[in-house]
Structures are given as C-alpha cells and as structure tokens.
Design an enzyme around this catalytic site. Structure first.
Site, PDB file in Angstrom:
ATOM      1  N   HIS A  59      -9.257  -3.831  -1.487  1.00 56.17           N
ATOM      2  CA  HIS A  59      -8.184  -3.098  -0.797  1.00 56.17           C
ATOM      3  C   HIS A  59      -8.497  -1.595  -0.812  1.00 56.17           C
ATOM      4  O   HIS A  59      -8.434  -0.934   0.229  1.00 56.17           O
ATOM      5  CB  HIS A  59      -6.853  -3.384  -1.495  1.00 56.17           C
ATOM      6  CG  HIS A  59      -5.690  -2.624  -0.942  1.00 56.17           C
ATOM      7  ND1 HIS A  59      -4.666  -3.231  -0.257  1.00 56.17           N
ATOM      8  CD2 HIS A  59      -5.381  -1.298  -0.960  1.00 56.17           C
ATOM      9  CE1 HIS A  59      -3.784  -2.305   0.107  1.00 56.17           C
ATOM     10  NE2 HIS A  59      -4.203  -1.124  -0.305  1.00 56.17           N
ATOM     11  N   GLU A  60      -8.842  -1.071  -1.997  1.00 54.32           N
ATOM     12  CA  GLU A  60      -9.140   0.365  -2.107  1.00 54.32           C
ATOM     13  C   GLU A  60     -10.444   0.726  -1.389  1.00 54.32           C
ATOM     14  O   GLU A  60     -10.543   1.765  -0.739  1.00 54.32           O
ATOM     15  CB  GLU A  60      -9.213   0.793  -3.583  1.00 54.32           C
ATOM     16  CG  GLU A  60      -7.933   0.569  -4.370  1.00 54.32           C
ATOM     17  CD  GLU A  60      -6.688   1.145  -3.722  1.00 54.32           C
ATOM     18  OE1 GLU A  60      -6.776   2.156  -2.995  1.00 54.32           O
ATOM     19  OE2 GLU A  60      -5.603   0.563  -3.925  1.00 54.32           O
ATOM     20  N   CYS A  66       0.849  -1.196   0.000  1.00 47.11           N
ATOM     21  CA  CYS A  66       0.000   0.000   0.000  1.00 47.11           C
ATOM     22  C   CYS A  66       0.881   1.241   0.000  1.00 47.11           C
ATOM     23  O   CYS A  66       1.905   1.278   0.690  1.00 47.11           O
ATOM     24  CB  CYS A  66      -0.889  -0.022   1.251  1.00 47.11           C
ATOM     25  SG  CYS A  66      -2.013   1.378   1.383  1.00 47.11           S
ATOM     26  N   HIS A  94     -10.198   1.442   2.257  1.00 48.77           N
ATOM     27  CA  HIS A  94      -9.723   2.784   2.617  1.00 48.77           C
ATOM     28  C   HIS A  94     -10.887   3.733   2.900  1.00 48.77           C
ATOM     29  O   HIS A  94     -10.768   4.643   3.718  1.00 48.77           O
ATOM     30  CB  HIS A  94      -8.870   3.379   1.492  1.00 48.77           C
ATOM     31  CG  HIS A  94      -7.455   2.909   1.469  1.00 48.77           C
ATOM     32  ND1 HIS A  94      -6.571   3.134   2.502  1.00 48.77           N
ATOM     33  CD2 HIS A  94      -6.756   2.229   0.534  1.00 48.77           C
ATOM     34  CE1 HIS A  94      -5.393   2.620   2.211  1.00 48.77           C
ATOM     35  NE2 HIS A  94      -5.470   2.058   1.014  1.00 48.77           N
TER      36      HIS A  94
END
Length: 194
Positions: A156-157, A110, A160
């Site tokens: 994953h994004e 990341c 966030h």
C-alpha cells in the site's frame, strides 16, 4: 509536527506522480522528513496526542502523502499474531513476490482518502523488500521478507511512490471479486490458543 492539514488528499495531482530516489548519504532535510513521518505514525496512535490534534490513526505513511516526491515510507503495525513491527525505509525496492494473493476482508483505508471506498484489494501474500532501513539512528542496507498483513501494508505504501492509491486497485466492475489464488488475512483474537 505533521497534522491532518498537511496530508495531501485524493484529487491532488501530487498523489499521481512518481517519486525519485533519495540521494545517499541522506541529507539533513530528508532525515528530518523521515523523522517527522515516524513522529506522525506514533502521534496518530497515541490517544492523547491524536485527540488533541485530530489525527487519524495510521499504520503507514509515504513521503508523497506530505507532498514530498521522494522514496521514503514508514510502517508501524502488528502482524496477525500480534507481534509489533517498525520499518522506516529509504529507497525501498520490491525484489520478488508470491503468486499467492491476500486481502483485508474489510478493505483498505488511507490518510489521503477521506471517503469510504468499498471493495477488496488483492495484494501479494509474500514480498521480498530491499532498501535502506533506519536502525539505531543509522540507515542500513538490507533485504527483508514480509508476509500477510505486513506485506499488504508495505505494498500500500510502496504504491504511493509510484502514484497509485488503493482505490485505483479496486475492481470497478466487481469490487468484491475474490480470485481463486487469494485468501483473507485473519488476525488471532485474544481468546485463541497459541
């Protein structure tokens, strides 16, 4: 232009906060943010530009990583078969996902995490995503299905936007544990037959 100094790093409270929906129609300010995120991804994989500015290569970026708590993500990645995919998504929503899991054998990385974090992250192998996708300069509402590596990158994004980093998902007791319903992502190599 987004530089590494503009990327919010692990330890900053911004990365633990939840993002809000982007108001539509998109404002000029939010459109500029989205475009600068797209620019970062392409700059980061351009050998000359990334070397000149010291950029870390990325397959995705989320607005909270540049200090903006709004639901915007950009993904540019190749799937396991080597096909190119680009998504700039405003207000993404995870509609459904498979019980089957998958993981990257080498772990995840990341832009916001500069340390080496060892461990596997098991994510849904298939996801259905709804949102406003940038196409030919316009935001178009639609739903898509992602699988394998693209599903992993999306999740994953997407994390966030809810204040979660990949390191938060590593099993602290057994970081390399593999559940029975999880299989590794395998990329085709150039010498493999179709």
């Amino acid at each position: 232009m987004i530089l590494m100094k503009d990327i919010i790093k692990e330890g900053n409270n911004i990365l633990k906060q939840k993002s809000v929906d982007v108001e539509l129609p998109i404002s000029e300010e939010d459109a500029t943010t989205l475009n600068s995120m797209i620019e970062y991804i392409f700059n980061s994989i351009d050998p000359e530009v990334s070397e000149k500015y010291g950029l870390r290569a990325a397959v995705g970026i989320a607005a909270p990583q540049i200090g903006i708590l709004k639901k915007m993500i950009v993904i540019y990645a190749f799937d396991e078969d080597g096909n190119e995919h680009f998504y700039a998504i405003v207000n993404p929503k995870l509609m459904s996902y498979s019980d089957e899991l998958t993981y990257l054998p080498g772990g995840e990385g990341c832009l916001s995490v500069e340390r080496e974090a060892k461990g596997l992250i098991h994510r849904h192998k298939r996801v259905t995503v709804k949102g406003h996708f940038l196409e030919n300069g316009k935001l178009v509402q639609k739903q898509i299905k992602l699988k394998g590596y693209l599903a992993v990158v999306f999740q994953h994004e997407y994390d966030h936007l809810f204040g979660t980093l990949f390191v938060d998902r590593i099993n602290p007791v057994n970081p390399f544990d593999i559940p029975s319903n999880s299989t590794p992502i395998e990329f085709k190599t150039d010498d493999e037959e179709e």
